[in-house]
Design a protein around this motif. Sequence first.
Motif, PDB file in Angstrom:
ATOM      1  N   LYS A   1       0.835  -1.203   0.000  1.00  0.00           N
ATOM      2  CA  LYS A   1       0.000   0.000   0.000  1.00  0.00           C
ATOM      3  C   LYS A   1       0.869   1.251   0.000  1.00  0.00           C
ATOM      4  CE  LYS A   1      -4.194   1.448   2.399  1.00  0.00           C
ATOM      5  NZ  LYS A   1      -5.044   1.129   3.545  1.00  0.00           N
ATOM      6  N   GLN A   2       1.958   1.186   0.752  1.00  0.00           N
ATOM      7  CA  GLN A   2       2.830   2.351   0.905  1.00  0.00           C
ATOM      8  C   GLN A   2       3.592   2.652  -0.387  1.00  0.00           C
ATOM      9  OE1 GLN A   2       2.885   4.240   3.527  1.00  0.00           O
ATOM     10  NE2 GLN A   2       4.516   5.619   2.861  1.00  0.00           N
ATOM     11  N   SER A   3       4.052   1.603  -1.047  1.00  0.00           N
ATOM     12  CA  SER A   3       4.913   1.820  -2.210  1.00  0.00           C
ATOM     13  C   SER A   3       4.638   0.746  -3.255  1.00  0.00           C
ATOM     14  CB  SER A   3       6.368   1.784  -1.747  1.00  0.00           C
ATOM     15  OG  SER A   3       7.203   1.570  -2.848  1.00  0.00           O
ATOM     16  N   PRO A   4       4.258   1.139  -4.481  1.00  0.00           N
ATOM     17  CA  PRO A   4       3.791   0.173  -5.476  1.00  0.00           C
ATOM     18  C   PRO A   4       4.847  -0.832  -5.942  1.00  0.00           C
ATOM     19  CG  PRO A   4       3.793   2.413  -6.388  1.00  0.00           C
ATOM     20  CD  PRO A   4       4.169   2.533  -4.950  1.00  0.00           C
ATOM     21  N   ASP A   5       6.124  -0.516  -5.768  1.00  0.00           N
ATOM     22  CA  ASP A   5       7.146  -1.437  -6.275  1.00  0.00           C
ATOM     23  C   ASP A   5       7.773  -2.270  -5.174  1.00  0.00           C
ATOM     24  OD1 ASP A   5       6.857  -0.447  -8.892  1.00  0.00           O
ATOM     25  OD2 ASP A   5       8.021   1.312  -8.299  1.00  0.00           O
ATOM     26  N   ALA A   6       7.192  -2.215  -3.980  1.00  0.00           N
ATOM     27  CA  ALA A   6       7.871  -2.796  -2.835  1.00  0.00           C
ATOM     28  C   ALA A   6       7.514  -4.255  -2.571  1.00  0.00           C
ATOM     29  CB  ALA A   6       7.587  -1.960  -1.591  1.00  0.00           C
ATOM     30  N   MET A   7       6.584  -4.814  -3.344  1.00  0.00           N
ATOM     31  CA  MET A   7       6.214  -6.212  -3.108  1.00  0.00           C
ATOM     32  C   MET A   7       6.214  -6.984  -4.427  1.00  0.00           C
ATOM     33  SD  MET A   7       2.799  -7.829  -1.378  1.00  0.00           S
ATOM     34  CE  MET A   7       2.537  -9.598  -1.421  1.00  0.00           C
ATOM     35  N   THR A   8       6.887  -8.114  -4.419  1.00  0.00           N
ATOM     36  CA  THR A   8       6.828  -8.990  -5.590  1.00  0.00           C
ATOM     37  C   THR A   8       6.530 -10.421  -5.163  1.00  0.00           C
ATOM     38  OG1 THR A   8       9.178  -9.551  -5.565  1.00  0.00           O
ATOM     39  CG2 THR A   8       8.553  -7.660  -6.909  1.00  0.00           C
ATOM     40  N   VAL A   9       5.847 -11.126  -6.053  1.00  0.00           N
ATOM     41  CA  VAL A   9       5.682 -12.577  -5.914  1.00  0.00           C
ATOM     42  C   VAL A   9       6.239 -13.182  -7.192  1.00  0.00           C
ATOM     43  CG1 VAL A   9       4.043 -14.477  -5.714  1.00  0.00           C
ATOM     44  CG2 VAL A   9       3.640 -12.343  -4.446  1.00  0.00           C
ATOM     45  N   ARG A  10       7.185 -14.099  -7.021  1.00  0.00           N
ATOM     46  CA  ARG A  10       7.791 -14.739  -8.185  1.00  0.00           C
ATOM     47  C   ARG A  10       7.276 -16.151  -8.335  1.00  0.00           C
ATOM     48  NH1 ARG A  10      12.666 -12.378  -9.890  1.00  0.00           N
ATOM     49  NH2 ARG A  10      12.951 -10.441  -8.746  1.00  0.00           N
ATOM     50  N   THR A  11       7.173 -16.590  -9.591  1.00  0.00           N
ATOM     51  CA  THR A  11       7.031 -18.018  -9.860  1.00  0.00           C
ATOM     52  C   THR A  11       8.219 -18.351 -10.754  1.00  0.00           C
ATOM     53  OG1 THR A  11       5.844 -18.085 -11.985  1.00  0.00           O
ATOM     54  CG2 THR A  11       4.524 -17.586 -10.037  1.00  0.00           C
ATOM     55  N   PRO A  12       8.457 -19.629 -11.068  1.00  0.00           N
ATOM     56  CA  PRO A  12       9.582 -19.942 -11.962  1.00  0.00           C
ATOM     57  C   PRO A  12       9.388 -19.313 -13.345  1.00  0.00           C
ATOM     58  CG  PRO A  12       8.858 -21.899 -10.799  1.00  0.00           C
ATOM     59  CD  PRO A  12       7.846 -20.834 -10.510  1.00  0.00           C
ATOM     60  N   PHE A  13       8.182 -18.817 -13.632  1.00  0.00           N
ATOM     61  CA  PHE A  13       7.864 -18.380 -14.993  1.00  0.00           C
ATOM     62  C   PHE A  13       7.527 -16.899 -15.107  1.00  0.00           C
ATOM     63  CE2 PHE A  13       6.440 -22.664 -13.963  1.00  0.00           C
ATOM     64  CZ  PHE A  13       7.326 -23.389 -14.756  1.00  0.00           C
ATOM     65  N   ALA A  14       7.301 -16.218 -13.991  1.00  0.00           N
ATOM     66  CA  ALA A  14       6.878 -14.817 -14.061  1.00  0.00           C
ATOM     67  C   ALA A  14       7.203 -14.096 -12.760  1.00  0.00           C
ATOM     68  CB  ALA A  14       5.372 -14.734 -14.319  1.00  0.00           C
ATOM     69  N   VAL A  15       7.241 -12.767 -12.857  1.00  0.00           N
ATOM     70  CA  VAL A  15       7.409 -11.922 -11.671  1.00  0.00           C
ATOM     71  C   VAL A  15       6.177 -11.029 -11.577  1.00  0.00           C
ATOM     72  CG1 VAL A  15       8.812 -10.169 -10.536  1.00  0.00           C
ATOM     73  CG2 VAL A  15       9.911 -11.883 -12.008  1.00  0.00           C
ATOM     74  N   LEU A  16       5.514 -11.040 -10.413  1.00  0.00           N
ATOM     75  CA  LEU A  16       4.317 -10.227 -10.232  1.00  0.00           C
ATOM     76  C   LEU A  16       4.659  -9.032  -9.350  1.00  0.00           C
ATOM     77  CD1 LEU A  16       1.754 -13.069  -9.407  1.00  0.00           C
ATOM     78  CD2 LEU A  16       2.723 -12.402 -11.609  1.00  0.00           C
ATOM     79  N   GLY A  17       4.401  -7.841  -9.855  1.00  0.00           N
ATOM     80  CA  GLY A  17       4.548  -6.630  -9.059  1.00  0.00           C
ATOM     81  C   GLY A  17       3.188  -6.300  -8.477  1.00  0.00           C
ATOM     82  N   VAL A  18       3.130  -6.075  -7.157  1.00  0.00           N
ATOM     83  CA  VAL A  18       1.844  -6.000  -6.472  1.00  0.00           C
ATOM     84  C   VAL A  18       1.569  -4.593  -5.966  1.00  0.00           C
ATOM     85  CG1 VAL A  18       0.486  -6.920  -4.561  1.00  0.00           C
ATOM     86  CG2 VAL A  18       2.170  -8.382  -5.720  1.00  0.00           C
ATOM     87  N   ARG A  19       0.451  -4.004  -6.397  1.00  0.00           N
ATOM     88  CA  ARG A  19      -0.065  -2.778  -5.797  1.00  0.00           C
ATOM     89  C   ARG A  19      -1.249  -3.191  -4.953  1.00  0.00           C
ATOM     90  NH1 ARG A  19      -0.950   0.640 -10.895  1.00  0.00           N
ATOM     91  NH2 ARG A  19       0.652  -0.661 -11.826  1.00  0.00           N
ATOM     92  N   GLY A  20      -1.418  -2.639  -3.783  1.00  0.00           N
ATOM     93  CA  GLY A  20      -2.448  -3.033  -2.816  1.00  0.00           C
ATOM     94  C   GLY A  20      -3.598  -3.823  -3.417  1.00  0.00           C
TER      95      GLY A  20
END
Lengths: 155, 200
Positions: A121-140
């Motif tokens: 919530k604080q910062s849009p680039d501060a959380m990621t979830v990776r899989t072996p095939f993709a990187v997800l950038g998470v906004r709240g």
Amino acid sequence: MTTASKLGAGISAVVLASVAWSAMASDIGQVKVVKGPVTVERAGQVMPATVGMRVATADIVRTGVGASVGITMIDDTLLSAGPNSMLTLDRLDYEPSTRAGRLDASLGTGTLAVVSGRIAKQSPDAMTVRTPFAVLGVRGTEFVVSAHEPVLAAP
Amino acid sequence: MSRCSPLLERAVALLLVLLAGCATQSGTVVLLPERDGREAAVTVRQGEQSLVLDRAYAAAELTSAGPRAATASAADVEARFGGALAAQPMRPTAFTLYFVEQTDALTEASQRTLDAVLAEVARYPVPDVVVVGHTDLVGSDAFNDQLARKRAETVRQMLIARGVAPGNVVAVGRGKREPAVTTADGVAEPRNRRVEMVVR
């Protein structure tokens, strides 16, 4: 100071340092839900996951057939994995007063549901979830993700 | 578990695909409806390609040709992610309690809020509570650091007295440094004399 007492002081310094480290590293979240066989691997040691257990940076959480696990992180992010999943808690840095930090997790295989917390919530680039095939950038947000061996895609 | 190596399996799968000349799929991402109306988006990146999901049930199929836009249904999500969703922990709840000026005594209204906090804590199988004490801007930093800690610790003890395990309640004080309402130094402000709590 004798050699023995120097050695003693040296050992207690090491013990204190490791206690401080484990107190810090083992306070990034707490297991809230366990259904079926779930394990946590920490520094090469595999232990059964239990409700109330604290999780640490670099912990690898695995769920068995029909199993699932729910973890609440210290920034209020909710991570829950379905059956036959492998979830690694790569990193969580969180400064409660500013709500700034960084959260990275990886889904090696299986399914994961996410409700993001204060870091995203604080910062849009501060959380990621990776899989072996993709990187997800998470906004709240809330989402689900799966990872499995490649199979032929539906046309 | 005693099957051939996953690497070999993956190599065979990729080879089959190369021969067939079409894409493989190795996962799915689905954005879910927001419960509290927050800004919602997930950016899905595969190498140089990316796809932004920013509405409920927008989905990305992760294929060997990059992320492919799709739309999921609630029934799809339940069928494929029901196990993960059923294990979701309870959502954290935030509370604020207010204090009488210069003291660690709760205001009358906040004594009633405390009952709501306790009821909420009781709903969690393993409650984990963080209590952060604050003050208004009257007095020195040292005085307010002590007062903020005392307010947080007082609330912590109230929770422990009502059965919350001591190891599951953390109390910290932030003094006058993080007022809820910005005022000049020395100004008495009831909204700043508070503890903020999260139950999770």
